[in-house]
Scaffold this motif. Structure first.
Motif, PDB file in Angstrom:
ATOM      1  N   ARG A   1     -16.915  -3.928 -20.431  1.00 52.93           N
ATOM      2  CA  ARG A   1     -18.212  -4.353 -20.968  1.00 52.93           C
ATOM      3  C   ARG A   1     -19.266  -4.546 -19.882  1.00 52.93           C
ATOM      4  O   ARG A   1     -20.458  -4.364 -20.124  1.00 52.93           O
ATOM      5  CB  ARG A   1     -18.057  -5.646 -21.770  1.00 52.93           C
ATOM      6  CG  ARG A   1     -17.625  -6.864 -20.954  1.00 52.93           C
ATOM      7  CD  ARG A   1     -17.648  -8.145 -21.780  1.00 52.93           C
ATOM      8  NE  ARG A   1     -16.789  -8.028 -22.949  1.00 52.93           N
ATOM      9  CZ  ARG A   1     -16.571  -9.033 -23.802  1.00 52.93           C
ATOM     10  NH1 ARG A   1     -17.151 -10.207 -23.599  1.00 52.93           N
ATOM     11  NH2 ARG A   1     -15.769  -8.868 -24.821  1.00 52.93           N
ATOM     12  N   ASN A   2     -18.834  -4.894 -18.658  1.00 51.69           N
ATOM     13  CA  ASN A   2     -19.791  -5.055 -17.565  1.00 51.69           C
ATOM     14  C   ASN A   2     -19.923  -3.796 -16.712  1.00 51.69           C
ATOM     15  O   ASN A   2     -20.588  -3.812 -15.674  1.00 51.69           O
ATOM     16  CB  ASN A   2     -19.408  -6.251 -16.683  1.00 51.69           C
ATOM     17  CG  ASN A   2     -19.621  -7.573 -17.383  1.00 51.69           C
ATOM     18  OD1 ASN A   2     -20.449  -7.678 -18.288  1.00 51.69           O
ATOM     19  ND2 ASN A   2     -18.866  -8.593 -16.987  1.00 51.69           N
ATOM     20  N   THR A   3     -19.295  -2.747 -17.153  1.00 51.90           N
ATOM     21  CA  THR A   3     -19.416  -1.457 -16.467  1.00 51.90           C
ATOM     22  C   THR A   3     -20.653  -0.695 -16.950  1.00 51.90           C
ATOM     23  O   THR A   3     -21.171   0.170 -16.245  1.00 51.90           O
ATOM     24  CB  THR A   3     -18.131  -0.624 -16.690  1.00 51.90           C
ATOM     25  OG1 THR A   3     -17.087  -1.184 -15.880  1.00 51.90           O
ATOM     26  CG2 THR A   3     -18.300   0.833 -16.296  1.00 51.90           C
ATOM     27  N   GLY A   4     -21.159  -1.039 -18.121  1.00 61.98           N
ATOM     28  CA  GLY A   4     -22.332  -0.381 -18.672  1.00 61.98           C
ATOM     29  C   GLY A   4     -22.213  -0.285 -20.180  1.00 61.98           C
ATOM     30  O   GLY A   4     -21.192  -0.661 -20.749  1.00 61.98           O
ATOM     31  N   LYS A   5     -23.282   0.173 -20.832  1.00 66.68           N
ATOM     32  CA  LYS A   5     -23.224   0.359 -22.283  1.00 66.68           C
ATOM     33  C   LYS A   5     -22.612   1.722 -22.589  1.00 66.68           C
ATOM     34  O   LYS A   5     -21.411   1.891 -22.524  1.00 66.68           O
ATOM     35  CB  LYS A   5     -24.611   0.194 -22.890  1.00 66.68           C
ATOM     36  CG  LYS A   5     -25.097  -1.263 -22.876  1.00 66.68           C
ATOM     37  CD  LYS A   5     -26.398  -1.425 -23.632  1.00 66.68           C
ATOM     38  CE  LYS A   5     -26.835  -2.881 -23.648  1.00 66.68           C
ATOM     39  NZ  LYS A   5     -28.119  -3.067 -24.385  1.00 66.68           N
TER      40      LYS A   5
END
Length: 243
Positions: free
Chosen positions: A125-129
């Motif tokens: 989830r914190n890697t990108g949308k």
């Protein structure tokens, strides 16, 4: 007269021994060159055979970049040479250069020239949308980790049937165990999520796959096959030299 004959005979013997020695050395040299040549031919055939997989399976048309495939094959061959693969036929590649609404997981039977699975796969989830951009090896980062993994055994946990992954690259993915980075199924990895929001849901860093394909994929790649997660920012760690 007898002494002269003896000397002549001795000279002939010395020349014969020298000629025989030269002949033996020449034969051995030719044999060594032949063996080396045959080894090189076999090596080239093997390399060209694997390279042919990319074109034969039209992986470019399937969205997989040549660079991702080349990195994956180099690491796959290295692990095989070191005897670290129990399954040296199946290679799994996740191409995080592609957006999450594309089928960016490839399970390839290298020896039999087959794409066994080509499907959706989630990033953290914190890697990108929809686009994977940020990667981490840190616990609780909720980001994906790039690089080479060896698949291990399966278990049933909070996410259902899951596959343990051993990260091989120090500083890149070697905390996979500690972070509980595993392959598992997830309802948010689906076409319905893509239709609703334009991209699939995201994990805590695990390469989650569609629920209906979770068990078949895991059964195919479990227990000692190579899995490689790629992005254009990937470079091999110092502890895992390839190429």
């Amino acid at each position: 007269m007898q002494l002269k004959n003896y000397i002549n005979l001795l000279g002939i013997c010395v020349l014969s021994v020298a000629f025989m020695s030269w002949t033996i050395n020449k034969i051995e040299s030719v044999n060594e060159e032949k063996i080396t040549s045959e080894e090189n031919i076999l090596s080239k055939k093997h390399s060209s055979s694997i390279e042919y997989v990319y074109d034969s399976l039209q992986l470019n048309d399937q969205g997989l970049s040549q660079e991702a495939f080349d990195y994956a094959v180099q690491g796959f061959e290295k692990l095989g040479e070191e005897g670290l693969l129990n399954n040296d036929s199946v290679l799994t590649i996740i191409d995080f250069d592609q957006p999450s609404y594309q089928k960016r997981l490839y399970v390839i039977d290298i020896k039999n020239f087959k794409i066994l699975f080509n499907t959706l796969v989630a990033h953290g989830r914190n890697t990108g949308k929809e686009i994977a951009q940020f990667f981490s090896n840190t616990n609780e980062s909720h980001k994906s980790s790039l690089g080479f993994y060896i698949t291990e055994d399966t278990y049933k946990g909070s996410k259902g049937y899951s596959l343990k992954l051993k990260g091989l690259e120090k500083g890149i993915n070697n905390n996979a165990y500690r972070r509980a980075i595993v392959m598992h199924g997830a309802n948010y990895v689906s076409e319905s999520f893509i239709n609703a929001q334009g991209y699939i849901g995201r994990s805590h860093g695990c390469p989650a796959v569609p629920v209906e394909l979770n068990k078949p994929i895991i059964q195919t790649i479990k227990n000692g096959s190579c899995l490689f997660i790629y992005n254009k920012t990937y470079r091999p760690s110092q502890g895992f030299h390839i190429g």
